[in-house]
Design an enzyme around this catalytic site. Sequence first.
Site, PDB file in Angstrom:
ATOM      1  CG  ASP A  82      -0.302  -0.500   2.490  1.00  0.00           C
ATOM      2  OD1 ASP A  82       0.934  -0.418   2.606  1.00  0.00           O
ATOM      3  OD2 ASP A  82      -1.032  -0.968   3.375  1.00  0.00           O
ATOM      4  CG  ASN A 134      -8.871  -2.347  11.855  1.00  0.00           C
ATOM      5  OD1 ASN A 134      -7.919  -2.979  11.370  1.00  0.00           O
ATOM      6  ND2 ASN A 134      -9.300  -1.210  11.322  1.00  0.00           N
ATOM      7  CG  HIS A 172      -5.789  -2.806   8.734  1.00  0.00           C
ATOM      8  ND1 HIS A 172      -5.899  -1.475   9.069  1.00  0.00           N
ATOM      9  CD2 HIS A 172      -4.487  -3.119   8.958  1.00  0.00           C
ATOM     10  CE1 HIS A 172      -4.721  -1.040   9.462  1.00  0.00           C
ATOM     11  NE2 HIS A 172      -3.842  -2.004   9.402  1.00  0.00           N
ATOM     12  CD  GLU A 227      -8.749   0.361   7.719  1.00  0.00           C
ATOM     13  OE1 GLU A 227      -8.645  -0.599   8.500  1.00  0.00           O
ATOM     14  OE2 GLU A 227      -8.163   1.450   7.907  1.00  0.00           O
TER      15      GLU A 227
HETATM   16  P1  PGA Z   1       2.201  -2.115  12.641  1.00  0.00           P
HETATM   17  O1  PGA Z   1       1.044  -2.020  11.578  1.00  0.00           O
HETATM   18  O2  PGA Z   1       3.207  -3.091  12.093  1.00  0.00           O
HETATM   19  O3  PGA Z   1       2.755  -0.726  12.728  1.00  0.00           O
HETATM   20  O4  PGA Z   1       1.592  -2.600  13.916  1.00  0.00           O
HETATM   21  C1  PGA Z   1       0.477  -3.185  11.094  1.00  0.00           C
HETATM   22  C2  PGA Z   1      -0.683  -2.862  10.184  1.00  0.00           C
HETATM   23  O5  PGA Z   1      -1.399  -1.866  10.445  1.00  0.00           O
HETATM   24  O6  PGA Z   1      -0.895  -3.606   9.208  1.00  0.00           O
END
Ligand code: PGA
Length: 247
Positions: free
Chosen positions: A67, A136, A138, A143
Amino acid sequence: MKIIKAMNYEEMSQLAADRVIDRVRSHPHFTLGLATGATPLGLYNKLVGDHQKNGTSYQGVVTFNLDEYIGLPPNHPNSYHYYMNQHLFDHIDIEEKNIHLPDGTAENLVKECIFYEKQIRQAGGIRLQILGIGQNGHIGFNEPGTSPDSRTHVVRLTESTRKANSHYFKSMEEVPACAITMGLATIIESEEIILLASGEHKSSTIDKLIHGDVHHQFPASLLKTHPNVTVIADQAALKMARAPRVY
Ligand code: PGA
């Protein structure tokens, strides 16, 4: 879904790095899917260390990131392109032409999404995809509620995701509202997937992933339908998971 319990962040990163290095060494023309965020930093650090020490070459490796924020150019310190250069690409022998991230500054974002999918297809699909997981559920920026059939698309980020990422920015207002993400269908087509999770703040998410049903309100649960997924999580992230089948 195979679950590997690592002692700590260090071991989680090493186990993931070992797998990436093994696959890159045995298939010099390899397509690797990459993630950003705090979780894979240790993995990238170990890949850089191995490249410098053992000479693992990335010259034939093609990468696709999950992304990118909309509106941030590659040289913006908060862009994922910048993150990847800083933490991995600038320190290994990958060729610039083989690096792919969605262009968050494209004039026509819909066209950019279609083009990104086309590039992945032309590269023969992703052989190994690295994933983190949001609290959450994702994966990428898919999302809760995202269709399992989704391809690379534009998303409006949830407030919880913007908040989770806000510490990288000077203020909450600066966190972009939208991003381009690979879709769930794109991710699930990868030949192999490694999902990394570290820390107690991910433990209820990992518990839900391991024990919950496949549901579109929890996007990572789709991984349970894939034949070759390995979750590498540290003890803290597995704290709440009731008796997972660990390796
Ligand atoms: P993080 O993010 O590695 O900073 O915990 C993971 C994500 O949001 O996919």
